[in-house]
Design a protein around this motif. Structure first.
Motif, short mmCIF file in Angstrom:
data_model
loop_
_atom_site.label_atom_id
_atom_site.label_comp_id
_atom_site.label_asym_id
_atom_site.label_seq_id
_atom_site.Cartn_x
_atom_site.Cartn_y
_atom_site.Cartn_z
N PHE A 135 1.33 -1.74 0.07
CA PHE A 135 -0.26 -0.10 0.15
C PHE A 135 1.05 1.25 -0.03
N ASP A 136 0.18 2.12 -0.39
CA ASP A 136 0.69 2.96 -0.71
C ASP A 136 0.55 4.52 0.49
N PHE A 137 1.35 5.49 1.40
CA PHE A 137 0.52 6.28 2.89
C PHE A 137 0.08 7.02 1.93
N SER A 138 0.00 7.93 1.52
CA SER A 138 -0.58 9.27 1.53
C SER A 138 -1.31 9.10 0.58
N GLY A 158 2.57 -4.29 3.04
CA GLY A 158 3.52 -3.70 3.39
C GLY A 158 3.57 -2.07 2.75
N VAL A 159 4.10 -1.26 3.59
CA VAL A 159 3.96 0.10 3.13
C VAL A 159 5.13 1.01 2.38
N VAL A 160 4.74 0.88 1.00
CA VAL A 160 6.04 2.04 0.37
C VAL A 160 5.10 3.26 -0.09
N SER A 161 5.98 4.06 0.00
CA SER A 161 5.66 5.38 0.31
C SER A 161 7.38 6.71 -0.30
N ASN A 162 6.85 6.95 -0.51
CA ASN A 162 8.02 7.75 -1.80
C ASN A 162 7.55 8.83 0.12
N ILE A 163 8.57 9.97 0.31
CA ILE A 163 8.48 10.03 1.74
C ILE A 163 10.30 10.58 2.62
N GLY A 164 9.53 11.16 3.05
CA GLY A 164 10.58 12.39 3.89
C GLY A 164 10.88 12.14 5.35
N TRP A 165 9.82 11.10 5.72
CA TRP A 165 10.03 11.05 7.37
C TRP A 165 9.36 9.51 7.63
N VAL A 167 0.35 -4.51 9.93
CA VAL A 167 2.33 -3.91 8.62
C VAL A 167 2.92 -4.29 9.03
N ASP A 168 2.71 -5.61 7.77
CA ASP A 168 4.79 -6.44 8.09
C ASP A 168 5.75 -6.16 7.97
N ALA A 169 5.83 -5.33 6.97
CA ALA A 169 6.92 -4.39 6.43
C ALA A 169 6.38 -2.57 6.62
N TYR A 170 7.44 -1.75 5.99
CA TYR A 170 7.52 -0.39 5.70
C TYR A 170 8.69 -0.26 4.71
N VAL A 171 8.70 0.16 3.79
CA VAL A 171 9.57 0.68 2.80
C VAL A 171 9.43 1.79 2.39
N LEU A 172 10.39 3.40 2.85
CA LEU A 172 10.18 4.27 2.54
C LEU A 172 11.36 4.26 1.52
N SER A 173 11.19 5.43 0.89
CA SER A 173 12.04 6.37 -0.20
C SER A 173 13.64 6.31 0.42
N TYR A 174 12.59 7.68 1.42
CA TYR A 174 14.12 8.58 1.82
C TYR A 174 15.20 7.39 3.46
#
Length: 230
Positions: free
Chosen positions: A6-9, A132-139, A154-161
């Protein structure tokens, strides 16, 4: 399907309105403004694309800021610089408010989950489907999920930053699939951006799109995801 990303925002959560964002920041900073002026400034900030997660692309960015904007989600520093830079195009009564606005948008209080988010995530967990959460984000968005009670699903967070790469680069989706131990061909990516989230298709993921709307206008858009995974 064995996993859903899933995307976040604009997908699981929605940021508050620009007016609410500005009002909360002004109240906390002790800078009250007359209502008409507050509304006018909020509209200007929104149009400038200054509200992170607001879904508005800024128009007419100066060349130096445009270059920054293109890579804003690759590091925390770039993200802050891009959004505070966009905000600075709008005059505010105190220079400190630009950073205060940025800080406000990272608080759990600034975000609301879509009405069906909890049901969908909980049901996926019950079915043994990885999330999983896959987001383009800075925090770090994890505190937002914890505060709103969605982190247990949520099993995994994959954040761009955290990886120095942003969607639609397939590498970010590959990291998420690996974290879930899932074959990309058995994964659904759910997001609101055809450009960014559509990058998952390069790995063989199925992609499902939702509209980036206020929470009151999108009560059930995530429910069809449950039918996609069977």
């Amino acid at each position: 399907m064995t996993a859903v990303l899933f995307d976040f925002s604009g997908t699981l959560f929605r940021i508050e309105s620009a007016e609410s964002w500005l009002r909360a920041t002004l109240d906390a900073s002790g800078h009250p403004l007359p209502e008409p002026q507050l509304i006018e400034i909020a509209r200007a900030l929104d149009a400038a694309g200054a509200l992170p997660g607001g879904g508005v692309e800024p128009v007419g960015l100066p060349s130096d800021l445009a270059g920054l904007w293109a890579v804003r989600d690759e590091t925390a520093q770039l993200h802050r610089a891009a959004y505070t830079g966009a905000a600075r195009r709008v005059p505010l009564p105190d220079p400190g408010l630009y950073d205060a606005l940025y800080e406000r948008h990272m608080t759990p209080a600034a975000w609301s989950p879509y009405p069906d988010a909890a049901e969908v995530l909980r049901t996926l967990r019950e079915r043994g489907i990885g999330v999983g959460v896959v987001s383009n984000i800075g925090w770090d968005v994890r505190p937002v999920f914890r505060e709103h009670g969605l982190d247990p699903y949520v099993d995994a967070y994959v954040l761009s930053y955290e990886h120095g790469v942003q969607k639609p680069d397939p590498r970010l989706f590959s990291v998420a699939c690996a974290a879930l131990g899932a074959d990309p061909r058995e994964v659904v990516m759910v997001g609101d951006s055809k450009e960014a989230d559509g990058g998952a298709a390069a790995l063989g993921c199925r992609v499902h799109f939702v509209d980036h709307l206020p929470v009151t206008q999108r009560p059930e858009a995530l429910l069809p995801v449950l039918d996609l995974v069977g």
